[in-house]
Design an enzyme around this catalytic site. Structure first.
Site, mmCIF file in Angstrom:
data_model
loop_
_atom_site.group_PDB
_atom_site.id
_atom_site.type_symbol
_atom_site.label_atom_id
_atom_site.label_comp_id
_atom_site.label_asym_id
_atom_site.label_seq_id
_atom_site.Cartn_x
_atom_site.Cartn_y
_atom_site.Cartn_z
ATOM 1 N N PRO A 2 0.837 -1.209 0.000
ATOM 2 C CA PRO A 2 0.000 0.000 0.000
ATOM 3 C C PRO A 2 0.870 1.257 0.000
ATOM 4 O O PRO A 2 1.821 1.360 0.764
ATOM 5 C CB PRO A 2 -0.786 -0.104 1.313
ATOM 6 C CG PRO A 2 -0.702 -1.522 1.719
ATOM 7 C CD PRO A 2 0.589 -2.048 1.171
ATOM 8 N N GLU A 3 0.553 2.174 -0.892
ATOM 9 C CA GLU A 3 1.245 3.453 -0.956
ATOM 10 C C GLU A 3 0.267 4.538 -0.506
ATOM 11 O O GLU A 3 -0.835 4.241 -0.051
ATOM 12 C CB GLU A 3 1.762 3.702 -2.382
ATOM 13 C CG GLU A 3 2.679 2.579 -2.875
ATOM 14 C CD GLU A 3 3.225 2.811 -4.271
ATOM 15 O OE1 GLU A 3 3.347 3.974 -4.676
ATOM 16 O OE2 GLU A 3 3.521 1.827 -4.964
#
Ligand SMILES: [Zn+2]
Length: 278
Positions: A2-3
């Site tokens: 996840p960014e």
């Protein structure tokens, strides 16, 4: 992993779940996470606003006037879900906050690269990992000049430099690769070789791909799920990431893959010529 857009989607999902009843009980699995704090300190606390800094969530918790915080990193595969206590716990559930309104907040992380810390909110903000993070790319004032100030002296290539959370917070491989395509910059160009106009293009491209990712509810390549368990739609927007060998959406030439520093990437050899510094 996840960014920024995925973590922001989780933040918004937690806010939308309107979790404000005090925490009645906590539960922790026996499995180690990458970081781990004392959940018991949260018993009796009332969850408040959920903030985000880079790829971290910082959830404010009011414990009888004391401002506590729950700092969470989703790692590779961490996710939150809201459930009833009677709902079966899925495998890889690592902590649970039971609320007084008969709901549970559950943190599930199959790969266990995620983790959490508990402490005074001010302390959490003032010490690593939050303290060392670079500027937020979606904040007002983030521009090419700021990016150049953070990365302009770096010997590293642009793609790797963008992944440094101390230089700019929240960018990971997917959005770095996409932004470099949008800006027409070869991912292996040394950061120190860029001129001001290229930094400006790159800063703008970063903001565009991150905003697009948020608007799409995040990107799901493998594990990412939002708070309601749904996948994101951002993968449909990816122009080059994961599309090695496919025609470039801009010029039609075959996109090329590369591996650098153990991480893969994709670029268009025609639109992102090597060492072309403008
Ligand atoms: Zn192209």
């Amino acid at each position: 992993m996840p960014e920024l857009p995925e973590v922001e989607s989780v933040r918004r999902g937690l806010m939308a779940a309107r979790i404000s009843a005090p925490i009645a009980a906590v539960w922790r699995s026996e499995h180690a996470l990458r970081m781990s704090g004392d959940l018991a300190a949260l018993i009796g606390a009332r969850p408040g606003a959920v903030g985000r800094r880079g790829k971290y969530l910082l959830w404010e918790m009011d414990a009888a006037g004391e401002a506590l915080g729950l700092l969470v990193h989703l790692g590779m595969s961490g996710r939150f879900g809201v459930a009833r206590p009677s709902d079966p716990r899925v495998k890889h559930t690592h902590f649970v906050l039971r609320l007084e309104d008969d709901r549970e907040l559950r943190f599930v992380d199959p790969r266990r690269f995620g983790g959490f810390l508990v402490g005074a909110a001010a302390t959490l903000k003032g010490q690593p990992p939050l303290a060392g993070l670079g500027p937020e790319p979606l904040d007002a004032g983030f521009d090419g000049a700021l990016l150049a100030a953070r990365l302009g002296a770096s010997e590293r290539c642009l793609r790797d430099a963008l992944l440094d959370q101390r230089a700019v917070a929240g960018v990971g491989n997917i959005y770095a690769v996409e932004a470099l395509f949008l800006a027409g910059l070869h991912p292996l160009t040394p950061a120190r070789a860029l001129r001001a106009s290229a930094w400006a293009r790159l800063a703008e491209a970063l903001q565009r791909v991150l905003n697009q990712g948020i608007a799409s509810g995040g990107t799901t390549l493998k594990d990412f799920r939002n708070v309601t368990g749904e996948v994101g739609r951002g993968q449909d927007d990816l122009k080059v990431y994961g599309r090695e060998g496919e025609p470039c959406p801009r010029c039609g030439q075959a996109l090329r893959g590369f591996v650098h520093g153990g991480r893969s990437g994709v670029f268009c050899p025609s639109d992102q010529p090597r060492r072309q510094i403008r």
